[in-house]
Design an enzyme around this catalytic site. Sequence first.
Site, PDB file in Angstrom:
ATOM      1  N   GLU A 161       0.844  -1.201   0.000  1.00 40.61           N
ATOM      2  CA  GLU A 161       0.000   0.000   0.000  1.00 40.61           C
ATOM      3  C   GLU A 161       0.879   1.250   0.000  1.00 40.61           C
ATOM      4  O   GLU A 161       2.043   1.208   0.429  1.00 40.61           O
ATOM      5  CB  GLU A 161      -0.878  -0.040   1.271  1.00 40.61           C
ATOM      6  CG  GLU A 161      -1.813   1.139   1.415  1.00 40.61           C
ATOM      7  CD  GLU A 161      -2.884   0.928   2.496  1.00 40.61           C
ATOM      8  OE1 GLU A 161      -2.802  -0.058   3.259  1.00 40.61           O
ATOM      9  OE2 GLU A 161      -3.805   1.773   2.568  1.00 40.61           O
ATOM     10  N   ASN A 210     -12.313  -1.678  -0.922  1.00 42.48           N
ATOM     11  CA  ASN A 210     -11.546  -2.236   0.188  1.00 42.48           C
ATOM     12  C   ASN A 210     -12.219  -1.828   1.490  1.00 42.48           C
ATOM     13  O   ASN A 210     -12.527  -0.647   1.687  1.00 42.48           O
ATOM     14  CB  ASN A 210     -10.117  -1.682   0.180  1.00 42.48           C
ATOM     15  CG  ASN A 210      -9.390  -1.975   1.480  1.00 42.48           C
ATOM     16  OD1 ASN A 210      -8.988  -3.109   1.731  1.00 42.48           O
ATOM     17  ND2 ASN A 210      -9.238  -0.966   2.337  1.00 42.48           N
ATOM     18  N   GLU A 211     -12.455  -2.770   2.361  1.00 44.93           N
ATOM     19  CA  GLU A 211     -13.066  -2.471   3.671  1.00 44.93           C
ATOM     20  C   GLU A 211     -14.216  -1.465   3.498  1.00 44.93           C
ATOM     21  O   GLU A 211     -14.257  -0.414   4.140  1.00 44.93           O
ATOM     22  CB  GLU A 211     -12.015  -1.996   4.676  1.00 44.93           C
ATOM     23  CG  GLU A 211     -10.952  -3.052   4.925  1.00 44.93           C
ATOM     24  CD  GLU A 211     -10.100  -2.862   6.180  1.00 44.93           C
ATOM     25  OE1 GLU A 211     -10.127  -1.781   6.783  1.00 44.93           O
ATOM     26  OE2 GLU A 211      -9.409  -3.837   6.551  1.00 44.93           O
ATOM     27  N   TYR A 233      -6.549  -9.341  11.279  1.00 49.25           N
ATOM     28  CA  TYR A 233      -5.245  -9.012  11.855  1.00 49.25           C
ATOM     29  C   TYR A 233      -5.128  -9.642  13.235  1.00 49.25           C
ATOM     30  O   TYR A 233      -6.072  -9.631  14.019  1.00 49.25           O
ATOM     31  CB  TYR A 233      -5.078  -7.490  11.967  1.00 49.25           C
ATOM     32  CG  TYR A 233      -4.776  -6.846  10.619  1.00 49.25           C
ATOM     33  CD1 TYR A 233      -3.494  -6.907  10.091  1.00 49.25           C
ATOM     34  CD2 TYR A 233      -5.768  -6.214   9.877  1.00 49.25           C
ATOM     35  CE1 TYR A 233      -3.200  -6.333   8.854  1.00 49.25           C
ATOM     36  CE2 TYR A 233      -5.480  -5.636   8.637  1.00 49.25           C
ATOM     37  CZ  TYR A 233      -4.192  -5.706   8.136  1.00 49.25           C
ATOM     38  OH  TYR A 233      -3.904  -5.157   6.914  1.00 49.25           O
ATOM     39  N   GLU A 281      -5.928  -9.383   3.455  1.00 46.11           N
ATOM     40  CA  GLU A 281      -5.114  -8.692   4.469  1.00 46.11           C
ATOM     41  C   GLU A 281      -5.066  -9.573   5.703  1.00 46.11           C
ATOM     42  O   GLU A 281      -6.124  -9.909   6.264  1.00 46.11           O
ATOM     43  CB  GLU A 281      -5.701  -7.317   4.820  1.00 46.11           C
ATOM     44  CG  GLU A 281      -5.479  -6.285   3.737  1.00 46.11           C
ATOM     45  CD  GLU A 281      -5.899  -4.873   4.137  1.00 46.11           C
ATOM     46  OE1 GLU A 281      -5.798  -4.516   5.337  1.00 46.11           O
ATOM     47  OE2 GLU A 281      -6.342  -4.130   3.244  1.00 46.11           O
ATOM     48  N   GLN A 298       2.281  -6.054   5.403  1.00 45.09           N
ATOM     49  CA  GLN A 298       2.466  -5.662   4.027  1.00 45.09           C
ATOM     50  C   GLN A 298       3.914  -5.914   3.633  1.00 45.09           C
ATOM     51  O   GLN A 298       4.783  -5.846   4.506  1.00 45.09           O
ATOM     52  CB  GLN A 298       2.140  -4.194   3.846  1.00 45.09           C
ATOM     53  CG  GLN A 298       0.709  -3.816   4.213  1.00 45.09           C
ATOM     54  CD  GLN A 298       0.342  -2.409   3.728  1.00 45.09           C
ATOM     55  OE1 GLN A 298       1.117  -1.699   3.098  1.00 45.09           O
ATOM     56  NE2 GLN A 298      -0.872  -1.983   4.073  1.00 45.09           N
TER      57      GLN A 298
HETATM   58  O1  AHR Z   1      -2.898  -2.705   6.226  1.00 49.68           O
HETATM   59  C1  AHR Z   1      -3.212  -1.519   6.873  1.00 49.68           C
HETATM   60  C2  AHR Z   1      -4.679  -1.174   6.783  1.00 49.68           C
HETATM   61  O2  AHR Z   1      -5.434  -2.124   7.466  1.00 49.68           O
HETATM   62  C3  AHR Z   1      -5.284  -1.171   5.408  1.00 49.68           C
HETATM   63  O3  AHR Z   1      -5.067   0.017   4.734  1.00 49.68           O
HETATM   64  C4  AHR Z   1      -6.732  -1.373   5.673  1.00 49.68           C
HETATM   65  O4  AHR Z   1      -7.400  -2.019   4.623  1.00 49.68           O
HETATM   66  C5  AHR Z   1      -6.754  -2.165   6.965  1.00 49.68           C
HETATM   67  O5  AHR Z   1      -7.610  -1.637   7.889  1.00 49.68           O
END
Ligand code: AHR
Length: 515
Positions: free
Chosen positions: A46, A193-194, A260, A317, A366
């Site tokens: 990103e 995205n999201e 995450y 992600e 990332q």
């Molecule tokens: O990876 C960091 C961020 O996490 C991304 O931009 C977003 O899609 C997610 O919330």
Amino acid sequence: MKRIYSLLCFFLIVTGINAQESNKLIVDATSGNVVINKNIYGHFAEHLGRCIYDGIWVGKDSKIPNINGYRTDIINALKDMKIPVLRWPGGCFADTYHWMDGIGPENKRAKMMNYHWGGVVENNTFGTNEFLNLCEMLGCDPYISANVGSGSVVEMTQWIEYMNSDKDVPMANLRRQNGREKPWNVKYMGIGNESWGCGGGMTPDYYVNLLRNYSEMAGIYGQWKLQQIGCGANGADYNWTDVVMKQRPGGISGLSLHYYTIAGQGWGDKSPATGFEKKYYFSGLQNALKINDLVEKHSAIMDKYDPKKQVGLMVDEWGIWTDVEPGTEPGFLFQQNSIRDALIASVTLNVFNNHADRVKMANIAQTINVLQSVILTEGNKMVLTPTYYVFKMFNVHQDAKLLSSQLISEDYEMDGKKIPALSSSVSQDKNGNIHVSVSNLNPDKEVTLSVELVGKMFDKVRSASVLTAPEYNSFNSFDKPDVVKPADFKNFKKTGPSTLQITLPSKSVMVLELQ
Ligand code: AHR
């Protein structure tokens, strides 16, 4: 499943082994109907902190060795790891990005605010041409994330024409003007995205209507060759998956999932990336393992609406999110990476392999200098993280046939809580060689495991490597880049025509090849 269960019962009866007392991996070597899509080993880059600028792109005039502006060391390392697919330009950034700002002569490109990440001004030096040429150099597929949050259908369809059309049409001609004759033939496009969060704050019902609209138009402009990926759920938001799957347009071939790992109690207690207490080691792994449940529950919903499994679950992600390195800009999400994080990568990849019937792509967040990176840079220095080595060791699973397996594991206990000590997956490559990956999560104890191939004999262990570390929180720094790196693994014994015994060091990831 039924088949492996009966094989398992057969095996236990024949050998008289008490499953409770042994660590055992039983592999059905006659299975293999599902292929582990290489894109499970994908990455995400990103416009965030130093991922693109400094990490990948330094510009042609930089003193840092580069090929047309791309860091030579990074290109070589990513190729060597066999990166199969790269997602770009975000993330949250994607839904503020207007691709036309990033094409044409560099000095004429419009600037923009990077609202999400550090409030810096983005000068758009790295745009569509630079990204797609990068993917060509890496030999990987680009995965473009289209702007649904603040963009438009027109903007997206023009982008598709710019990237993929070989006709005499305005956007293809604009590409030609910018020095690129042939289209890049981009295969993957994310529609938002999201969208439930930074990508527009939408409800699933609202989003799925937009998705139908964007998808239809992407299909027309992309001549139905683009694989479209709809925005999927945030972690355990099963309602999102249900609503979107139920009303999804026919053009969708994937639905994303973001998860995450937070090692502490929540966003206010994430755990440092280095020097952390052992409780963060344990809970980091415990929380990472929850991805198994998420994958199974989202898959069950998808099965309801798509029993033939035509829509892939794309975990585009994932990874551990820790505190930033002290003294760095909080909005840049720069974190170090330890053996704990390598173990998190290994258990997550084992989960994806074992669910390869539904999981068709995954992109760790990332690639460089952001979150759970495979590479960190500082000026002209580069360091390969423990996570990098897991991706390199596991690349043998890319496009291999998944072999069903059953793992019986002892527990790793801490403060009255427990998780399985072992994690594994097994595949067979096109040459017939079988690769077994096993991790021992216990940081204090080596673990012995018996492996049995049911339905096949093997001659030998052709090669084996192991990744471990001196401490549960060891990491590679720019001064000491080789603290955590793979070594040859020898601690195994062939115990029969189709059996093997392995002793795994504490906190280790091991991959071996049976021939
Ligand atoms: O990876 C960091 C961020 O996490 C991304 O931009 C977003 O899609 C997610 O919330």
